[in-house]
Design a protein around this motif. Structure first.
Motif, PDB file in Angstrom:
ATOM      1  N   ALA A 195       0.873  -1.258   0.021  1.00  0.00           N
ATOM      2  CA  ALA A 195      -0.055  -0.188   0.096  1.00  0.00           C
ATOM      3  C   ALA A 195       1.001   1.203   0.115  1.00  0.00           C
ATOM      4  O   ALA A 195       1.369   1.517   1.165  1.00  0.00           O
ATOM      5  N   ASP A 242       0.418   4.725  -0.728  1.00  0.00           N
ATOM      6  CA  ASP A 242       0.085   5.889  -0.304  1.00  0.00           C
ATOM      7  C   ASP A 242      -0.344   6.011   0.962  1.00  0.00           C
ATOM      8  O   ASP A 242      -1.483   6.895   1.100  1.00  0.00           O
ATOM      9  N   LEU A 243       0.301   5.659   1.642  1.00  0.00           N
ATOM     10  CA  LEU A 243      -0.413   5.612   3.166  1.00  0.00           C
ATOM     11  C   LEU A 243       0.823   6.400   4.014  1.00  0.00           C
ATOM     12  O   LEU A 243       2.011   6.620   3.772  1.00  0.00           O
ATOM     13  N   ASP A 244       0.443   7.441   5.112  1.00  0.00           N
ATOM     14  CA  ASP A 244       1.129   8.166   5.927  1.00  0.00           C
ATOM     15  C   ASP A 244       1.466   7.258   6.931  1.00  0.00           C
ATOM     16  O   ASP A 244       0.961   6.112   7.146  1.00  0.00           O
ATOM     17  N   LYS A 286      -1.173   5.486   9.278  1.00  0.00           N
ATOM     18  CA  LYS A 286      -2.085   4.376   8.432  1.00  0.00           C
ATOM     19  C   LYS A 286      -1.045   3.398   8.138  1.00  0.00           C
ATOM     20  O   LYS A 286      -1.743   1.932   8.318  1.00  0.00           O
ATOM     21  N   ARG A 287       0.292   3.498   8.194  1.00  0.00           N
ATOM     22  CA  ARG A 287       0.951   2.404   7.734  1.00  0.00           C
ATOM     23  C   ARG A 287       1.307   1.378   8.902  1.00  0.00           C
ATOM     24  O   ARG A 287       1.390   0.205   8.932  1.00  0.00           O
ATOM     25  N   GLU A 343     -10.427   3.513  11.081  1.00  0.00           N
ATOM     26  CA  GLU A 343     -10.223   4.510  10.011  1.00  0.00           C
ATOM     27  C   GLU A 343      -9.688   4.218   8.659  1.00  0.00           C
ATOM     28  O   GLU A 343     -10.234   4.226   7.814  1.00  0.00           O
ATOM     29  N   LEU A 344      -8.547   3.208   9.054  1.00  0.00           N
ATOM     30  CA  LEU A 344      -8.029   2.603   7.802  1.00  0.00           C
ATOM     31  C   LEU A 344      -8.783   1.751   6.946  1.00  0.00           C
ATOM     32  O   LEU A 344      -8.900   1.679   5.507  1.00  0.00           O
ATOM     33  N   SER A 361     -12.038   3.952   5.235  1.00  0.00           N
ATOM     34  CA  SER A 361     -11.654   5.044   4.245  1.00  0.00           C
ATOM     35  C   SER A 361     -11.224   4.117   3.024  1.00  0.00           C
ATOM     36  O   SER A 361     -11.212   4.687   1.981  1.00  0.00           O
ATOM     37  N   SER A 398      -8.371   2.873   2.308  1.00  0.00           N
ATOM     38  CA  SER A 398      -6.849   3.484   1.809  1.00  0.00           C
ATOM     39  C   SER A 398      -5.993   2.481   1.400  1.00  0.00           C
ATOM     40  O   SER A 398      -4.961   2.566   0.796  1.00  0.00           O
ATOM     41  N   ALA A 399      -6.013   0.954   1.900  1.00  0.00           N
ATOM     42  CA  ALA A 399      -5.268   0.090   1.742  1.00  0.00           C
ATOM     43  C   ALA A 399      -5.609  -1.077   0.759  1.00  0.00           C
ATOM     44  O   ALA A 399      -5.500  -2.266   1.194  1.00  0.00           O
ATOM     45  N   THR A 400      -6.331  -0.804  -0.343  1.00  0.00           N
ATOM     46  CA  THR A 400      -7.214  -1.798  -1.216  1.00  0.00           C
ATOM     47  C   THR A 400      -5.893  -2.552  -1.693  1.00  0.00           C
ATOM     48  O   THR A 400      -6.460  -3.562  -2.210  1.00  0.00           O
TER      49      THR A 400
END
Length: 671
Positions: free
Chosen positions: A59, A61-63, A66-67, A125-126, A129, A131-133
Motif C-alpha cells: 500500500a 500511498d499511506l502516511d 496508517k502504515r 479509519e484505515l 476509508s 486506503s489500503a485496497t
C-alpha cells in the motif's frame, strides 16, 4: 535494495534497532520497535513483524500512522491464527475487548498512554476509508492478503479454506440417506440393546439410540458428550448395527486425530467389548488408526495419498476425539471420502479445540437456530459414571461440570457435593476424589510424594530384560509389557505450559533426577532410564510413530543385538521397540505433559499443575479438559485466585464456518 527498505520505513535489511542511537530513530521506527518487542507475548516471532511490514509496503500511498495501523492489522491476523481463530473482530462494539487484548503488548511508549485506543481508532479509519485496497479486500473473491468482512478480518487463504470446507459439508448434508429401512435399523438396535455394550451400560438411553439411528442412515452425524457419557459404547453399537445391516467391516474406517486417541479406542474395544463378541481367530472390527495414517500422508511428498481423485474405499468413517479436528485436516478428510460415504464424528464440544486453526466440531454441533444440523447432531447428557454419588469418580465429574458451567464457588471445606477439598499440606493428600493444594512452596515436596506413591513402578519392571522377536514380542512378554504400560498410565501430571516453574519440562527434569538418584545414575549420562514414560514429539512416518504417541523405555534384547534401552510403543495387539538413540530427537519424558497433549487420554489419577501467575492460556476449557482426564482422583495445585481466573475466562476462538455453511445451504436450496 535501499529503496525497498525505505518503503518499509527502515534503513537496511536488519531487525528493527535494538540499542543505541534512539535519538536518531523516527517515530515510525520507534513504533515498529514496540510492535516487535510485544510480538513474543502473542506467540509470534520477530520475523512475523517484518513480514507484516513487507506486506504493508504494497500500500504505497499511506502516511506513517496508517502504515503502522496496517502493520498492526496484519500482526493481529497472524496472532489470531496462532490462537486458532480463522477470523478476528476488528471494528464495532464487539471488537473492543478482543482488540485491546491483542494491541496491549504491541503498543508501547512510542505512542503514549492512550496508544491502544489511538491505534484502534486508526485501524477503524484505515478500514472505513478503503486506503489500503492493495492489501485489504472487501469480498471473498478479492485476491488480497487480508479480507475485511465487517466486523471481521480474515487472511485470504484461511477464508478460502473455510468456504471450501463449508461447500464440502453442504454436499454431504444434501446427500441422500443410506438405503436401510428405518424398521431394520430399529430391529438391529433392539438386538444390540439386549446385549452388553459396555461395562457401565446395561441399556442404551434414548439419546444414544438417536445417535446410533442417525449414524446408521444419515450422511453426517455429530455426537458430543463428556467423559462417562457412553461414546465408546455408541461406537461399538454403531459397528454392530452397520455390520448387521450388511456392511462389510472392511468398509468401515475407525480413526482419531492422534495416535494416543486411536490406541485408546482400540484398548477400550479390546478390553471391554471385543473378546466376548468376536469369533476366535476372526477379526470383525476395523483397526483404529490416526487420520494421517488413514489418509496415507507422505512426508516426502508432503501430501495425502487419498483425495478426491483417489478416494478411500470406506463406506462409513467413524472419527473419535472430534474436538481435535482442525480446518485443514477436516477438509482433507472430506476430500478423500467417496460421494456416497457416511461420516460419524464423536467428541466433547466443551473440551479444548484443535491446536491449529478452526473449531470445526464445535461449529458443527447444532444450536437452536441450525435447522440443517439439528437432526444430524446429538448431545449426550447422561453420565454413567455419576449415577451413584458414592463412586470415586463422582466428585470429579461434578467438578468438571461446574468448571464447564463457570461456577466459581468450587471451594468447600467439607467437600460437599463434589467441590474441591482443600488440603493443608502435601502429607494430607489422600488421592481420592477432588483435592486442592495451595501454595507456591509445595512443588518439591509434592513431586516427591507423587513419585513415591504414583510413579514408582511395581517390582523390577525397570530392570527386567524383555525379549523381542523380529515379528514382535511373544504373548508372555506382551502381557508383562502391558502390565508396565498399565502402571505407567495410571497417573499423570498435567501442565498448562511447557516452560515456567510449574511447566512440563522442568517437572519432567525433576522427576528424571529423582529416578536417576534412585538408580544411582548420572542425569548427564542418562537421558532416559528404563521404566520411564516417554512421548513422541513429532510425526515419524518411517516408523509409523506420531506426535503425542506415548510409550515406555525398557531394556530389550533383540535377536543378533546386545541388550539396550528401547522405547516401546503399542501397535495393534502387540508392541514395537525402537532404540532410544535413533529416536532421541523425537522423544521426551512424559511424567508430565501439557493439557493439550493429554486430549484423548484418561488416567486413574491426575494432578493439574497451575502456574504461579495468571496467563492468557489459562482458561475454563483447559481446566475442564485437565480435570476430565481423571477417573478416580484429581489434585489441583495452585492458588485460589488462579483457579477462579481460569474458570471465569473462556477461550476466544473466532470462526465463520457455521455462517459459511448456512450460506452455502441457503444457496443450494435456492438453486
Amino acid at each position: 535494495m535501499t529503496a525497498i527498505y525505505e518503503r518499509l520505513g527502515l534503513r537496511a535489511a536488519h531487525r528493527f534497532p535494538r540499542q543505541g542511537g534512539t535519538e536518531a530513530w523516527s517515530q515510525f521506527e520507534r513504533q515498529l520497535r514496540d510492535i516487535e518487542t510485544g510480538a513474543p507475548a502473542l506467540n509470534l516471532s520477530f520475523a512475523s513483524v517484518h513480514l507484516a511490514a513487507e506486506i504493508a509496503c504494497f500500500a504505497t500511498d499511506l502516511d506513517d500512522e496508517k502504515r503502522v495501523a496496517l502493520i498492526l492489522l496484519v500482526v493481529i491476523s497472524l496472532a489470531a491464527l496462532e490462537e486458532g481463530s480463522t477470523r478476528f473482530p476488528v471494528t464495532g462494539p464487539e471488537s473492543a475487548a478482543p482488540m485491546r487484548r491483542l494491541l496491549a503488548p504491541l503498543c508501547g511508549k512510542a505512542l503514549g498512554t492512550d496508544s491502544i485506543e489511538r491505534m484502534r481508532a486508526a485501524i477503524e479509519e484505515l478500514l472505513s476509508s478503503g486506503s489500503a485496497t492493495a492489501v485489504i479486500g472487501s469480498c471473498a473473491a478479492d485476491y488480497k492478503p487480508l479480507i475485511y468482512l465487517p466486523p471481521f478480518v480474515y487472511q485470504h487463504r484461511i477464508l478460502s479454506a473455510e468456504i471450501a470446507l463449508a461447500r464440502k459439508l453442504t454436499t454431504i448434508l444434501e446427500s441422500p440417506n443410506a438405503h436401510i429401512a428405518p424398521e431394520r435399523v430399529r430391529d438391529l438396535l433392539s438386538e444390540v440393546n439386549t446385549q452388553s455394550v459396555g461395562s457401565l451400560i446395561s441399556e442404551l438411553s434414548q439419546e444414544q439410540r438417536r445417535a446410533i439411528e442417525c449414524a446408521a442412515i444419515s450422511p453426517l452425524t455429530i455426537v458430543s458428550g463428556g467423559p462417562g457419557t457412553g461414546k465408546t459404547s455408541i461406537v461399538v453399537a454403531i459397528l454392530k448395527v452397520l455390520t448387521g445391516a450388511g456392511i462389510d467391516p472392511g468398509e468401515i474406517a475407525l480413526a482419531a486425530p492422534t495416535g494416543k486417541a486411536a490406541n485408546r479406542i482400540a484398548e477400550s474395544m479390546r478390553a471391554r467389548f471385543i473378546p466376548s463378541t468376536e469369533p476366535a481367530g476372526e477379526r470383525t472390527w476395523p483397526e483404529p488408526s490416526t487420520l494421517h495414517r488413514l489418509l496415507g500422508y507422505s512426508p516426502t511428498l508432503k501430501r495425502f495419498r487419498h483425495h478426491r481423485n483417489n478416494p478411500l474405499t470406506a463406506r462409513v468413517i467413524i472419527v473419535d476425539e472430534g474436538s481435535m479436528l482442525d480446518l485443514e485436516l477436516m477438509s482433507h478428510l472430506l476430500d478423500a471420502m467417496r460421494p456416497e460415504a457416511r461420516l460419524v464424528i464423536l467428541g466433547d464440544a466443551d473440551q479444548l479445540p484443535s491446536v491449529s486453526a478452526g473449531a470445526v466440531f464445535r461449529d458443527l454441533m447444532a444450536t437452536g437456530e441450525d435447522g440443517a444440523l439439528t437432526p444430524k447432531s446429538v448431545r449426550l447428557t447422561r453420565n454413567y459414571r455419576t449415577d451413584r454419588a458414592a463412586d470415586s469418580g463422582y466428585a470429579i465429574r461434578k467438578l468438571a461440570g461446574d468448571i464447564n458451567a463457570g461456577v466459581v464457588d468450587l471451594f468447600d471445606p467439607e467437600c460437599i457435593d463434589g467441590t474441591l477439598l482443600r488440603r493443608a499440606s502435601v502429607q494430607h493428600l489422600q488421592f481420592v476424589g477432588t483435592e486442592w493444594l495451595e501454595g507456591e512452596a509445595v512443588l518439591g515436596a509434592f513431586l516427591e510424594r507423587w513419585y513415591t506413591e504414583r510413579v514408582h513402578l511395581a517390582g523390577d519392571a525397570g530392570n527386567r530384560i524383555f525379549i523381542a522377536r523380529e515379528e514382535g514380542f511373544e504373548p508372555a512378554e506382551c502381557e508383562a509389557i502391558r502390565r508396565v504400560f498399565d502402571q505407567a498410565a495410571q497417573s499423570r501430571l498435567l501442565c498448562v505450559t511447557r516452560a515456567l516453574e510449574f511447566g512440563a519440562e522442568p517437572i519432567n527434569a525433576a522427576l528424571h533426577r529423582r529416578r536417576a538418584f534412585e538408580e544411582g545414575r548420572s542425569t548427564e549420562r542418562a537421558q532416559f532410564i528404563a521404566g520411564e514414560p516417554v512421548m513422541v514429539l513429532r510425526n515419524d512416518y518411517s516408523r509409523m510413530l506420531f506426535n503425542g504417541d506415548q510409550g515406555v523405555v525398557l531394556r530389550v534384547q533383540r535377536s543378533g543385538f546386545e541388550t539396550g534401552l528401547m522405547a516401546v510403543f503399542p501397535r495393534g495387539d502387540n508392541f514395537v521397540a525402537f532404540g532410544v538413540g535413533a529416536l532421541k530427537s523425537h522423544l521426551e519424558l512424559c511424567y508430565a505433559m501439557t493439557v493439550h497433549k493429554a486430549q484423548g487420554s484418561e488416567f486413574d489419577a491426575v494432578a493439574v499443575m497451575l502456574p504461579d501467575k495468571d496467563l492468557p492460556l489459562l482458561t475454563r476449557e483447559i481446566l475442564y479438559t485437565a480435570v476430565s482426564r481423571a477417573r478416580s482422583s484429581v489434585i489441583i495445585v495452585g492458588s485460589r485466585d488462579i483457579i477462579l481466573s481460569a474458570v471465569s475466562r473462556r477461550i476466544e476462538r473466532y470462526s465463520g464456518l457455521r455462517e459459511q455453511l448456512a450460506q452455502c445451504l441457503s444457496e443450494t436450496q435456492r438453486a
